[in-house]
Motif scaffolding. Sequence first.
Motif, short mmCIF file in Angstrom:
data_model
loop_
_atom_site.label_atom_id
_atom_site.label_comp_id
_atom_site.label_asym_id
_atom_site.label_seq_id
_atom_site.Cartn_x
_atom_site.Cartn_y
_atom_site.Cartn_z
N GLY A 8 0.23 75.46 68.92
CA GLY A 8 -1.09 75.72 68.04
C GLY A 8 -0.93 75.84 66.81
N ARG A 9 -1.86 75.38 66.01
CA ARG A 9 -1.85 75.25 64.54
C ARG A 9 -3.11 75.85 64.04
N ALA A 10 -3.16 76.47 62.81
CA ALA A 10 -4.35 76.90 61.99
C ALA A 10 -4.17 76.88 60.85
N GLY A 11 -5.28 76.55 59.76
CA GLY A 11 -5.13 76.62 58.43
C GLY A 11 -6.12 75.33 58.11
N VAL A 12 -5.66 74.47 56.87
CA VAL A 12 -6.35 73.55 56.17
C VAL A 12 -5.94 72.19 56.78
N ILE A 13 -6.79 71.39 57.26
CA ILE A 13 -6.82 70.01 57.78
C ILE A 13 -7.42 69.15 57.15
N ASP A 14 -7.22 68.23 56.24
CA ASP A 14 -7.84 67.38 55.59
C ASP A 14 -8.78 68.12 54.54
N GLY A 15 -8.54 68.99 54.03
CA GLY A 15 -9.12 69.76 53.17
C GLY A 15 -10.27 70.71 53.58
N LYS A 16 -10.16 70.82 54.75
CA LYS A 16 -11.21 71.68 55.39
C LYS A 16 -10.47 72.78 56.50
N ALA A 17 -11.14 73.93 56.74
CA ALA A 17 -10.52 75.10 57.60
C ALA A 17 -10.73 74.27 58.84
N GLY A 18 -9.42 74.57 59.76
CA GLY A 18 -9.65 74.17 61.12
C GLY A 18 -8.23 74.58 61.85
#
Length: 424
Positions: free
Chosen positions: A352-362
């Motif tokens: 699992g991952r969490a953070g910034v995805i393509d400039g958006k939180a996700g």
Amino acid sequence: MKLSTEAKVGAVTIVGLFLLAYMIVHLGGFSFSDKGYPVTVTFNQVSGLKEGNIVRYAGVEVGRVQEVAVVPEGVKVHLLINPGVKIPQGAQFTIGTDGLLGEKFINILPPATNSGFLSPGAHVRGEDPQGLDQLIATADRVLLDIQALVKSLNEVLGDEKVKGAMKEALLNAREITNHLNELSASMARMAKNSEGDIQDTVRNLRTMSGSLRDVAARVDRLMTEVDNNGRTAKDLRETIENLKTTSARVEKMAASLEGVVTDPETARNLKETLRNAREASEKANRMLGKVNSVKAEAGIEMLYDTDNHKYRSSADVRIQTSPRDFAVIGVSDIGDGSKTNFQVGRGESLAGRAGVIDGKAGIGLDAKLGQQLRLSLDAYDPNDVRVKLRTQYQVAPDTFIVGQVDGVNKSADTSTSVGVRTTF
């Protein structure tokens, strides 16, 4: 001595009678003494079998029927088997016919395996013959079934609606054939007219590969500058080791002074120094262990958006801080509204991952299916949730085929991209 004419005629007559008697006895199978051994066979019915009929074993004559007797359990047939003939146990006894209307006979069929022979006077069970009456009855049933089938076919085919449907089916088949011919001609014209488009596609692929090579060169330079040809990691290790060594020295010095200092305030400071040095040493050990286990993998990819007909390039670095912990840093859509990616994650086959995805939180989920296939699902932008599905298949040690669908949950904005990814 001279015989009279009457004597000569009498002698010839006697000789002729003797020859006639011999022929009757020999050809009729008469015997003045029973030679051989008996075998009794029980049938349910014998279909006209009579005394004196032949007994055959595998087509060879081996005896005769001595008696046919009716008993409560059926018909018992007493056979006389010729001397020297051995009938195996398990042999099948049936009643056959020479020709369509010929004489009946007992037919003995040998068994598949031999487990001994029938002893004289043995009793066996015979198999009932398939008589002509049964054959006729079976033929009658078959004819009745055929008549019912023909009647059903006549009822179906005689229906005007069925006839019309068959005619329409034939006409439709002819139209389909015509359409297939037209389609074949259209495809031939399309292939001829699309020759230029195919050449353009090949040129675009060549341009794409050149762009991918340039992006790889730029990322390589970036990684070289950041890593300083391995010097950065080396300096970090040296710094942590120096910190560890210094902490150890401070702890030794404080320990050596602990027995000498008598001032309470100084003693408290000395104990605090010892505690801080010990904590610093432990942290240095943990940091050094983490640095030694850190692994980094850089990757670049070039994708072609089949819906918008444009190319997109991305680059990222995956930092593995432990077998299960990692971080991903990268940039997508380089040069076309570049978007930042930074996520931390945990897991191996399923991560699992969490953070910034393509400039958006996700958040994201990665799954490894075997050694070559990897699936990823990302959900980002809390204000306008978007879902991205991605597949990655390894075709060489450092090369992957990538398929990506953006905006899975938004049919109006869905776009599909395919391309190539390389790691180093």
